[in-house]
Design a protein around this motif. Structure first.
Motif, PDB file in Angstrom:
ATOM      1  N   SER A   1     -77.807 -53.285 -42.798  1.00  8.51           N
ATOM      2  CA  SER A   1     -78.899 -54.849 -43.396  1.00  8.51           C
ATOM      3  C   SER A   1     -79.088 -54.448 -44.408  1.00  8.51           C
ATOM      4  CB  SER A   1     -79.859 -54.794 -42.419  1.00  8.51           C
ATOM      5  OG  SER A   1     -79.478 -55.229 -40.815  1.00  8.51           O
ATOM      6  N   TYR A   2     -79.469 -52.870 -45.453  1.00 10.40           N
ATOM      7  CA  TYR A   2     -80.607 -53.474 -46.743  1.00 10.40           C
ATOM      8  C   TYR A   2     -78.973 -53.683 -47.307  1.00 10.40           C
ATOM      9  CZ  TYR A   2     -82.536 -52.183 -50.612  1.00 10.40           C
ATOM     10  OH  TYR A   2     -82.890 -51.160 -51.543  1.00 10.40           O
ATOM     11  N   ILE A   3     -78.549 -52.809 -46.809  1.00  8.73           N
ATOM     12  CA  ILE A   3     -76.436 -53.115 -47.870  1.00  8.73           C
ATOM     13  C   ILE A   3     -75.975 -54.799 -48.304  1.00  8.73           C
ATOM     14  CG2 ILE A   3     -74.529 -52.268 -48.354  1.00  8.73           C
ATOM     15  CD1 ILE A   3     -74.971 -49.805 -47.402  1.00  8.73           C
ATOM     16  N   GLN A   4     -76.038 -54.689 -47.264  1.00 11.72           N
ATOM     17  CA  GLN A   4     -75.679 -56.533 -46.912  1.00 11.72           C
ATOM     18  C   GLN A   4     -76.716 -57.838 -47.970  1.00 11.72           C
ATOM     19  OE1 GLN A   4     -75.417 -56.949 -42.855  1.00 11.72           O
ATOM     20  NE2 GLN A   4     -73.104 -56.566 -42.884  1.00 11.72           N
ATOM     21  N   THR A   5     -77.888 -57.003 -47.768  1.00 11.91           N
ATOM     22  CA  THR A   5     -79.046 -57.775 -49.048  1.00 11.91           C
ATOM     23  C   THR A   5     -78.864 -57.900 -50.200  1.00 11.91           C
ATOM     24  OG1 THR A   5     -80.597 -56.578 -48.900  1.00 11.91           O
ATOM     25  CG2 THR A   5     -80.333 -57.833 -46.934  1.00 11.91           C
ATOM     26  N   LEU A   6     -78.559 -56.027 -50.194  1.00 11.58           N
ATOM     27  CA  LEU A   6     -77.889 -56.433 -51.676  1.00 11.58           C
ATOM     28  C   LEU A   6     -76.903 -56.801 -52.345  1.00 11.58           C
ATOM     29  CD1 LEU A   6     -78.589 -52.242 -51.665  1.00 11.58           C
ATOM     30  CD2 LEU A   6     -80.219 -54.642 -52.783  1.00 11.58           C
ATOM     31  N   ILE A   7     -76.030 -56.989 -51.554  1.00 15.35           N
ATOM     32  CA  ILE A   7     -74.475 -57.683 -51.851  1.00 15.35           C
ATOM     33  C   ILE A   7     -73.902 -59.153 -50.976  1.00 15.35           C
ATOM     34  CG2 ILE A   7     -73.813 -55.706 -51.375  1.00 15.35           C
ATOM     35  CD1 ILE A   7     -71.950 -55.935 -49.294  1.00 15.35           C
ATOM     36  N   SER A   8     -75.140 -59.882 -50.708  1.00 11.81           N
ATOM     37  CA  SER A   8     -74.829 -60.963 -50.026  1.00 11.81           C
ATOM     38  C   SER A   8     -74.675 -62.233 -51.326  1.00 11.81           C
ATOM     39  CB  SER A   8     -76.476 -61.773 -49.574  1.00 11.81           C
ATOM     40  OG  SER A   8     -76.264 -63.012 -49.370  1.00 11.81           O
ATOM     41  N   GLY A   9     -73.701 -62.777 -51.409  1.00 13.64           N
ATOM     42  CA  GLY A   9     -73.682 -64.258 -52.026  1.00 13.64           C
ATOM     43  C   GLY A   9     -72.566 -62.913 -53.311  1.00 13.64           C
ATOM     44  N   LYS A  10     -72.623 -62.206 -53.253  1.00 18.72           N
ATOM     45  CA  LYS A  10     -71.640 -61.416 -55.458  1.00 18.72           C
ATOM     46  C   LYS A  10     -69.728 -60.898 -54.376  1.00 18.72           C
ATOM     47  CE  LYS A  10     -75.970 -59.195 -56.444  1.00 18.72           C
ATOM     48  NZ  LYS A  10     -76.505 -57.044 -56.967  1.00 18.72           N
ATOM     49  N   GLN A  11     -69.730 -61.432 -55.109  1.00 18.54           N
ATOM     50  CA  GLN A  11     -67.851 -61.164 -55.262  1.00 18.54           C
ATOM     51  C   GLN A  11     -67.532 -59.971 -54.791  1.00 18.54           C
ATOM     52  OE1 GLN A  11     -66.678 -63.981 -58.129  1.00 18.54           O
ATOM     53  NE2 GLN A  11     -66.988 -65.627 -57.085  1.00 18.54           N
ATOM     54  N   GLY A  12     -68.025 -58.792 -55.756  1.00 21.92           N
ATOM     55  CA  GLY A  12     -66.890 -57.200 -55.572  1.00 21.92           C
ATOM     56  C   GLY A  12     -66.250 -57.312 -56.906  1.00 21.92           C
ATOM     57  N   ILE A  13     -66.120 -56.383 -57.109  1.00 22.72           N
ATOM     58  CA  ILE A  13     -65.172 -56.486 -58.683  1.00 22.72           C
ATOM     59  C   ILE A  13     -63.825 -56.740 -58.378  1.00 22.72           C
ATOM     60  CG2 ILE A  13     -67.010 -54.302 -59.140  1.00 22.72           C
ATOM     61  CD1 ILE A  13     -64.686 -52.012 -58.433  1.00 22.72           C
ATOM     62  N   HIS A  14     -63.005 -56.487 -59.211  1.00 25.33           N
ATOM     63  CA  HIS A  14     -61.948 -56.443 -59.527  1.00 25.33           C
ATOM     64  C   HIS A  14     -60.716 -55.789 -59.325  1.00 25.33           C
ATOM     65  CE1 HIS A  14     -62.960 -61.160 -59.896  1.00 25.33           C
ATOM     66  NE2 HIS A  14     -63.945 -60.638 -60.738  1.00 25.33           N
ATOM     67  N   LYS A  15     -61.229 -54.980 -58.456  1.00 26.05           N
ATOM     68  CA  LYS A  15     -60.267 -53.604 -58.405  1.00 26.05           C
ATOM     69  C   LYS A  15     -60.032 -53.823 -56.806  1.00 26.05           C
ATOM     70  CE  LYS A  15     -60.456 -51.479 -62.811  1.00 26.05           C
ATOM     71  NZ  LYS A  15     -60.372 -50.673 -63.732  1.00 26.05           N
ATOM     72  N   GLU A  16     -58.887 -53.340 -56.832  1.00 21.92           N
ATOM     73  CA  GLU A  16     -59.176 -53.089 -54.505  1.00 21.92           C
ATOM     74  C   GLU A  16     -58.839 -51.073 -54.687  1.00 21.92           C
ATOM     75  OE1 GLU A  16     -55.508 -53.752 -52.798  1.00 21.92           O
ATOM     76  OE2 GLU A  16     -55.820 -55.601 -53.114  1.00 21.92           O
ATOM     77  N   ILE A  17     -59.493 -50.403 -53.823  1.00 24.72           N
ATOM     78  CA  ILE A  17     -60.124 -49.221 -53.438  1.00 24.72           C
ATOM     79  C   ILE A  17     -59.086 -48.559 -54.416  1.00 24.72           C
ATOM     80  CG2 ILE A  17     -59.912 -49.044 -51.221  1.00 24.72           C
ATOM     81  CD1 ILE A  17     -62.021 -47.022 -50.838  1.00 24.72           C
ATOM     82  N   GLY A  18     -57.629 -48.341 -53.345  1.00 24.29           N
ATOM     83  CA  GLY A  18     -56.968 -47.361 -54.005  1.00 24.29           C
ATOM     84  C   GLY A  18     -56.381 -47.720 -55.383  1.00 24.29           C
ATOM     85  N   GLU A  19     -57.177 -48.633 -56.340  1.00 20.46           N
ATOM     86  CA  GLU A  19     -57.008 -48.817 -58.139  1.00 20.46           C
ATOM     87  C   GLU A  19     -58.207 -47.704 -58.736  1.00 20.46           C
ATOM     88  OE1 GLU A  19     -55.701 -52.577 -59.578  1.00 20.46           O
ATOM     89  OE2 GLU A  19     -56.385 -53.257 -57.590  1.00 20.46           O
ATOM     90  N   LEU A  20     -59.452 -47.773 -57.387  1.00 20.74           N
ATOM     91  CA  LEU A  20     -60.398 -46.186 -58.046  1.00 20.74           C
ATOM     92  C   LEU A  20     -60.616 -45.111 -58.346  1.00 20.74           C
ATOM     93  CD1 LEU A  20     -62.831 -48.973 -56.388  1.00 20.74           C
ATOM     94  CD2 LEU A  20     -62.770 -49.782 -58.106  1.00 20.74           C
ATOM     95  N   ASN A  21     -60.612 -44.597 -58.921  1.00 24.03           N
ATOM     96  CA  ASN A  21     -60.747 -42.535 -59.525  1.00 24.03           C
ATOM     97  C   ASN A  21     -62.058 -42.330 -58.513  1.00 24.03           C
ATOM     98  OD1 ASN A  21     -60.531 -40.787 -60.539  1.00 24.03           O
ATOM     99  ND2 ASN A  21     -60.963 -40.538 -62.252  1.00 24.03           N
ATOM    100  N   LEU A  22     -61.027 -42.528 -57.531  1.00 24.55           N
ATOM    101  CA  LEU A  22     -62.668 -41.613 -56.188  1.00 24.55           C
ATOM    102  C   LEU A  22     -62.825 -40.530 -56.605  1.00 24.55           C
ATOM    103  CD1 LEU A  22     -60.917 -43.666 -52.702  1.00 24.55           C
ATOM    104  CD2 LEU A  22     -62.963 -44.641 -54.537  1.00 24.55           C
ATOM    105  N   LEU A  23     -64.110 -40.228 -56.213  1.00 24.83           N
ATOM    106  CA  LEU A  23     -64.425 -38.982 -56.549  1.00 24.83           C
ATOM    107  C   LEU A  23     -65.455 -38.357 -54.703  1.00 24.83           C
ATOM    108  CD1 LEU A  23     -67.158 -39.781 -59.109  1.00 24.83           C
ATOM    109  CD2 LEU A  23     -65.799 -38.355 -59.688  1.00 24.83           C
ATOM    110  N   VAL A  24     -66.001 -37.269 -54.832  1.00 20.94           N
ATOM    111  CA  VAL A  24     -65.999 -36.722 -53.000  1.00 20.94           C
ATOM    112  C   VAL A  24     -67.207 -38.327 -52.977  1.00 20.94           C
ATOM    113  CG1 VAL A  24     -67.554 -35.967 -54.415  1.00 20.94           C
ATOM    114  CG2 VAL A  24     -67.171 -34.977 -52.262  1.00 20.94           C
TER     115      VAL A  24
END
Length: 299
Positions: free
Chosen positions: A47-70
């Motif tokens: 619920s808290y995370i949803q308040t942080l991201i509500s109304g925001k579009q996110g980044i223009h990259k998919e998870i497979g395009e990211l340099n993932l860390l642990v």
């Protein structure tokens, strides 16, 4: 909802990944900060995370395009042993005691009240997705052990699930159970990732399908699947023994044991690639490299 960490330039970013795979950066350094702030606000983490991201579009990259860390810098990674029937059979196959027809320590611990728990890794030894796992130089029989990992608070609350690869030397442990630390702990012998599925969003934690695939020279040579419903012990049971008279730390990961063991004649080789998949979490992929070669390269 999943939590990831990725590298953007020189900056480490924590992010939430929604069910439509949109990546939303979060204004925190790690998941446990989010968990603590949500509790302070008397809200669930989701619920808290949803308040942080509500109304925001996110980044223009998919998870497979990211340099993932642990996905979390776990201060400690613990592991459970012989929690599945197939694990017991595999351990018995390795041990010299079984050849004499004796009941083994693995038979006894499988049926005992107290589970087998051991320290598997620390933050400095744990790697994430796409980083290489290393082959131990003094072992000739090495395999991955695909496992579901529990992400814990210091009180033992399960806040998320991740994938773990508990690299193991079957010949070293089979020679003598007292060699377990050497059979389990060496450089780059533990991988977790690629994400953490928040526990609140998992409806059936005892019905998670795990699949392990091993590729050699681009060809699939091992593929096996199992399900967490085959687990002999409950997650809460394992956690209760971990925190009994023991100090746990926020972000500790507890691996719950494996039910996937490659064929007895199989051992990993340099150049192999290991994929461990739990659909609700993702695919943890790691290439296999020789620790001896890496040591020479860095000298």
């Amino acid at each position: 909802m999943r939590i990831i960490r990725y590298l953007e330039g020189a900056e480490v970013t924590l992010a939430a990944v929604t069910d439509d795979n949109t990546v939303h950066p979060l204004p925190f350094r790690d998941l446990m900060e989010v968990v603590r702030e949500a509790k302070h606000r008397q809200m669930s983490t989701v619920s808290y995370i949803q308040t942080l991201i509500s109304g925001k579009q996110g980044i223009h990259k998919e998870i497979g395009e990211l340099n993932l860390l642990v996905p979390i810098v776990a201060p400690e990674v613990w592991a459970s042993g012989v929690t599945y029937e197939k694990s017991r059979k595999a351990r018995n196959y390795e041990t010299v005691e079984k050849a004499a027809g004796q009941e083994t320590c693995y038979d006894r611990v499988y049926n005992a009240e107290r589970p087998e728990l051991f320290l598997k890794s620390t933050a400095a030894r744990t790697i994430g997705p796409n980083d290489p796992v290393y082959l131990r130089s003094d072992s000739n029989w090495q395999i991955p052990e695909p496992e579901l990992g529990l992400v814990l608070t210091q009180e033992g609350e399960i806040v998320g699930y991740t994938i773990g690869n508990d690299m193991s030397c079957r010949d070293i442990e089979g020679e003598n159970p007292l060699y377990l630390p050497q059979a389990k702990i060496w450089k780059h012998s533990c991988a977790i990732g690629p994400a953490i599925r928040l526990a609140e969003t998992v409806e059936a934690p005892y019905n998670l399908q795990l699949t392990c695939r091993i590729y050699r020279n681009g060809q699939l040579v091992v593929e096996e699947s199992a399900n967490t419903r085959q687990l002999k012990r409950t997650y809460d049971e394992l956690v209760s023994f971990l925190i009994r008279d023991n100090e746990a730390f926020d972000g500790t990961v507890l691996l719950t044991g494996t039910c996937i063991v490659p064929p007895n004649q199989f051992t990993l080789q340099e150049g192999d690639r290991i994929e461990i998949e739990i659909p609700e979490i993702g695919v943890l992929s790691n290439p296999v490299q020789s620790l001896i070669r890496q040591t020479i390269i860095h000298q």
